[in-house]
Enzyme design. Structure first.
Site, mmCIF file in Angstrom:
data_model
loop_
_atom_site.group_PDB
_atom_site.id
_atom_site.type_symbol
_atom_site.label_atom_id
_atom_site.label_comp_id
_atom_site.label_asym_id
_atom_site.label_seq_id
_atom_site.Cartn_x
_atom_site.Cartn_y
_atom_site.Cartn_z
ATOM 1 N N HIS A 1 54.021 1.511 -6.388
ATOM 2 C CA HIS A 1 52.952 0.578 -5.564
ATOM 3 C C HIS A 1 52.664 1.309 -4.255
ATOM 4 O O HIS A 1 51.362 1.257 -3.912
ATOM 5 C CB HIS A 1 53.398 -0.648 -5.447
ATOM 6 C CG HIS A 1 53.584 -1.502 -6.798
ATOM 7 N ND1 HIS A 1 54.724 -2.028 -7.038
ATOM 8 C CD2 HIS A 1 52.612 -1.701 -7.844
ATOM 9 C CE1 HIS A 1 54.560 -2.712 -8.358
ATOM 10 N NE2 HIS A 1 53.344 -2.451 -8.910
ATOM 11 N N LYS B 1 54.045 -14.638 -16.458
ATOM 12 C CA LYS B 1 55.322 -13.685 -16.518
ATOM 13 C C LYS B 1 56.489 -14.181 -16.005
ATOM 14 O O LYS B 1 57.369 -13.458 -16.019
ATOM 15 C CB LYS B 1 54.745 -12.560 -15.348
ATOM 16 C CG LYS B 1 53.573 -11.556 -15.967
ATOM 17 C CD LYS B 1 53.381 -10.486 -15.046
ATOM 18 C CE LYS B 1 52.417 -9.364 -15.611
ATOM 19 N NZ LYS B 1 52.275 -8.167 -14.751
ATOM 20 N N ARG C 1 49.791 5.158 -14.859
ATOM 21 C CA ARG C 1 50.909 5.983 -15.084
ATOM 22 C C ARG C 1 51.050 6.767 -16.263
ATOM 23 O O ARG C 1 51.455 7.902 -16.512
ATOM 24 C CB ARG C 1 52.246 5.125 -14.938
ATOM 25 C CG ARG C 1 52.575 4.336 -13.768
ATOM 26 C CD ARG C 1 53.567 3.406 -14.026
ATOM 27 N NE ARG C 1 53.148 2.399 -14.788
ATOM 28 C CZ ARG C 1 53.776 1.340 -15.277
ATOM 29 N NH1 ARG C 1 54.824 0.733 -14.649
ATOM 30 N NH2 ARG C 1 53.189 0.354 -15.985
#
Length: 162
Positions: free
Chosen positions: A17, A41, A94
């Site tokens: 990040h 989450k 990613r």
């Protein structure tokens, strides 16, 4: 003034990040880091802890020029972008799996507001494997997370799993 929004849960904030934040700062005058309130989450860290974590870890990046603002949000991403005046949403990628999800999100966001662009930054090769979920798992099982998070974030993880 060019304002960008980098949204995420940041549970916890990782070196991946921070790499995206640092690189995004070269693209905008002000980077708003949107800390998502995502009750589905079930984050390990509270919203307040995550906001404080992002603020603390981004001080050094902001000291090199540009402005970083941390902004918690619970509404639609596109509404958050409008709220903070962002013309650009910054997303990190990613792997191919990230792209598939992000591709759908861009389409939906463009349908909601075609005036807000999304910019993708590829994760640095050294950071591509880092995922907050995996970092939490390593910490929970007593592993060394120092290659994935800053020392302060690592200490916070250890404290959570004591």
């Amino acid at each position: 003034m060019r304002i960008g929004l980098y949204p995420g849960t940041f549970d916890p904030l990782t070196l991946g990040h921070l790499d995206i934040i640092q690189r995004a700062m070269a693209l905008v005058d002000r980077l708003v880091i949107g800390v998502a309130i995502n009750r589905d989450k079930g984050p390990l860290f509270s919203l307040e802890e995550r906001v404080r974590m992002v603020e603390t870890e981004c001080r050094a990046i902001a000291a090199n020029g540009g402005e970083i603002v941390v902004h918690p949000f619970e509404n639609l991403l596109i509404d958050c972008a409008r709220d903070v005046g962002a013309s650009v949403i910054v997303r990190g990628l990613r792997a191919v799996a990230d792209f598939e999800y992000e591709f759908q999100m861009v389409g939906m966001n463009r349908a909601l507001d075609a005036g807000i662009e999304t910019v993708f930054l590829m994760a640095d090769a050294r950071r591509q494997a880092i995922a907050s979920k995996l970092v939490k798992e390593i910490a929970r099982l007593g592993g060394d997370v120092s290659s994935f998070v800053t020392p302060d974030v690592g200490a916070a993880l250890v404290a959570k799993y004591r």
